[in-house]
Every structure is written in structure tokens, then in C-alpha cells.
Design a protein around this motif. Structure first.
Motif, PDB file in Angstrom:
ATOM      1  N   ASN A 140       0.309   1.850  -4.992  1.00  0.00           N
ATOM      2  CA  ASN A 140      -1.340   1.944  -4.694  1.00  0.00           C
ATOM      3  C   ASN A 140      -1.655   2.627  -6.014  1.00  0.00           C
ATOM      4  O   ASN A 140      -1.069   3.003  -6.660  1.00  0.00           O
ATOM      5  N   HIS A 170      -7.839   0.636  -1.872  1.00  0.00           N
ATOM      6  CA  HIS A 170      -6.798   0.921  -1.177  1.00  0.00           C
ATOM      7  C   HIS A 170      -6.904   0.986   0.441  1.00  0.00           C
ATOM      8  O   HIS A 170      -7.757   1.659   0.842  1.00  0.00           O
ATOM      9  N   PRO A 186       0.900  -1.223  -0.176  1.00  0.00           N
ATOM     10  CA  PRO A 186       0.085   0.077   0.070  1.00  0.00           C
ATOM     11  C   PRO A 186       0.645   1.307  -0.071  1.00  0.00           C
ATOM     12  O   PRO A 186       0.352   2.569  -0.421  1.00  0.00           O
TER      13      PRO A 186
END
Ligand SMILES: C[S@@+](CC[C@H](N)C(=O)[O-])C[C@H]1O[C@@H](n2cnc3c(N)ncnc32)[C@H](O)[C@@H]1O
Length: 271
Positions: free
Chosen positions: A164, A213, A160
């Protein structure tokens, strides 16, 4: 990201994966660089359970990890909510892959998940799919019931922090004291706020997919709240001697200090 809106997003996600299934299956086949170099070696290492264990493969797509797990001697129950994907998985699986039970099942549906068998599993795996799932609370809650105490849940995700939907891969050239050098970096302009975006995983795929996300603190919090601890983590980058990606600005050797994939192991410790 408004998680209360997840039902609409979940439906759209399923429609997209049904539409993309054949293309995905043809393009991915039994794996690509991300799977071979970044995900699978770490997942295999972290799963670390004896053969003949009963393992769930979550959001299995065309079954590429289900067949690998079965090849390691595990008894595999695999599911995906896209029927078209499960059709691909079944088509690709032959008796030489051992026995794999495939189900069409939605990872956001706790009641349906629990029908897989409470306390019957020695491990669970989810390869590159948690960010495709609109709401991961029901999955963690269900795994806390499906898994035997202490059993591992191993997953890989797009890292992440570095990979992302708001990451831009950057190349900058500069003249450093007479030597022209190129430096590669990742520019991130959104991280902390969970959000849903459209993204393209495979060039020219029929429809863009929804990507959910979650920053690290939210991703792991779902597990912590369901009674899991995090006991292993690997951040996976292509090594410097790996062939370059498709372009200079693809994930590959140019970004060997920046991991596009994170692999984690969580274990359920409290009821
Ligand atoms: C990027 S693919 C990964 C597939 C597979 N794990 C692999 O390694 O190739 C993501 C998969 O997640 C599935 N998926 C997304 N949301 C899901 C949900 N709510 N329940 C079950 N599967 C879901 C999609 O249908 C798709 O097959």
C-alpha cells in the motif's frame, strides 16, 4: 479517506490519467512483470468461463487485458474514463484482436454503467485498477445488475496489507554467527484506515496519481453489501527463482514470501 469528497478526487484522477496516458502506454505496452507473472495467470485461472462469453473489462487503460480476453474468444466490452487511454487502446487494437467495444465511461457513474446492458454479461474483470477508482460502491452495485446470476467478477489489486502507499521495502544486514546475511521485509505504518495518497506507479511518469487505499475488510465489504460472495483468492508473489527486481529493494525474488498482488473472485448471488 472521505468518500463523500470523491467527486473532486475522481475529477483529479481523470485529469492525471489523461496526462499520463501516452507515457503509461509506452511504458506498459502489452504488459510487464507484474502483469505476466502476478496478475494475468491468476486472473485467467479464476475467470474460468467458456469462450464466447460476454465480458466487461473495467478501467481497461490501453486495453492490454481487453486484447487478451478477446484472444481467449470472449466478446469484450471494455471501458475507461480517460479518453486519452481509450484512444491508446483503440490505436493498439487491430482486427486480428477480434471485436472489442471500447467506451469512455466513468466507473463511479451507475446510470452510465447500466447502459452497458442489464443482465447481459457472463463475467467481469478489473486488472490493477480498483485502487485507482475514487468510489467503488457504484461499480459493485452496477455489476450486481449487469452480471448474470452467479457470474464471476475477477479483480487484481496491489495487496492492501503488503503493498500500500505506506509500505516501505526494507533490507537489513546482520552478522549471524560469522555469516553476513541480508533479510528483506516490508514495513507498514498505515493499514486500517481507508485513505487517499499520491503515488508514482511508473518512474518519471508526468504526474503522480491518486491511490485509494482500502483495507481488506472495506474492499470486500463493498462487494458483500452489493450481494457478492468471495469464492476464490490468490496472493501473488514473485517466485524465488525470478530475476531480481530493478534494484535490490524492488518487488522481485528478494520478496518471494511477501505478495505485492492479490487476485480475488467474487460472485453475485442475491438480487
Ligand atoms: C493502473 S491503470 C490499469 C489499466 C489496465 N486495467 C491495465 O491493466 O493496464 C488504472 C486505470 O484506471 C482508470 N480509472 C481510474 N478511475 C476510473 C474511473 N472512475 N472510471 C473508469 N476508469 C478509471 C484510469 O484511467 C487507468 O486507465
Amino acid at each position: 479517506m472521505d468518500e463523500s469528497n470523491f467527486k473532486k478526487d475522481n475529477l483529479e484522477t481523470r485529469q492525471v490519467w489523461d496526462a499520463n496516458a501516452a507515457y503509461w502506454d509506452e511504458y506498459m505496452g502489452e504488459g510487464n512483470d507484474f502483469v505476466e507473472v502476478l496478475c494475468w495467470p491468476a486472473m485467467k485461472r479464476l475467470l474460468n468461463i467458456p469462450p464466447e462469453s460476454r465480458v466487461i473489462d473495467i478501467a481497461c487503460g490501453n486495453g492490454l487485458t481487453s486484447r487478451r480476453l478477446s484472444g481467449m474468444g470472449f466478446n469484450v466490452v471494455a471501458f475507461d474514463f480517460s479518453k486519452a487511454m481509450i484512444d491508446m487502446a483503440i490505436k493498439r487494437t487491430s482486427p486480428k484482436n477480434g471485436e472489442i467495444q471500447y467506451h469512455v465511461l466513468d466507473a463511479t457513474d451507475q446510470e452510465a454503467l447500466l447502459e452497458l446492458g442489464e443482465g447481459e454479461f457472463h463475467g467481469a474483470l478489473c486488472n490493477m485498477a480498483l485502487f485507482d477508482i475514487a468510489d467503488i460502491k457504484p461499480l459493485f452495485k452496477s455489476l450486481s445488475i449487469l452480471l448474470q446470476p452467479g457470474a464471476p467478477f475477477v479483480f487484481s489489486v496491489m495487496h492492501p496489507c503488503f503493498n500500500n502507499p505506506h509500505a516501505a521495502l526494507v533490507a537489513e544486514t546482520e552478522d549471524r554467527s560469522g555469516e553476513v546475511i541480508t533479510e528483506y521485509s516490508v514495513k507498514i505504518d498505515q493499514y486500517l484506515t481507508p485513505r487517499v495518497d499520491y503515488a508514482v506507479a511508473l518512474k518519471e511518469q508526468p504526474k503522480p496519481q491518486l491511490v485509494f487505499h482500502r483495507p481488506l475488510q472495506i474492499l470486500f465489504e463493498h462487494g458483500f453489501k452489493a450481494g457478492f460472495i468471495l469464492d476464490a483468492l490468490e496472493e501473488r508473489a514473485f517466485p524465488p527463482d525470478h530475476p531480481p527486481g530493478k534494484t535490490e529493494l524492488s518487488w522481485g525474488a528478494n520478496f518471494s514470501e511477501l505478495p505485492p498482488v492479490l487476485v480475488a473472485r467474487m460472485r453475485h448471488i442475491q438480487g
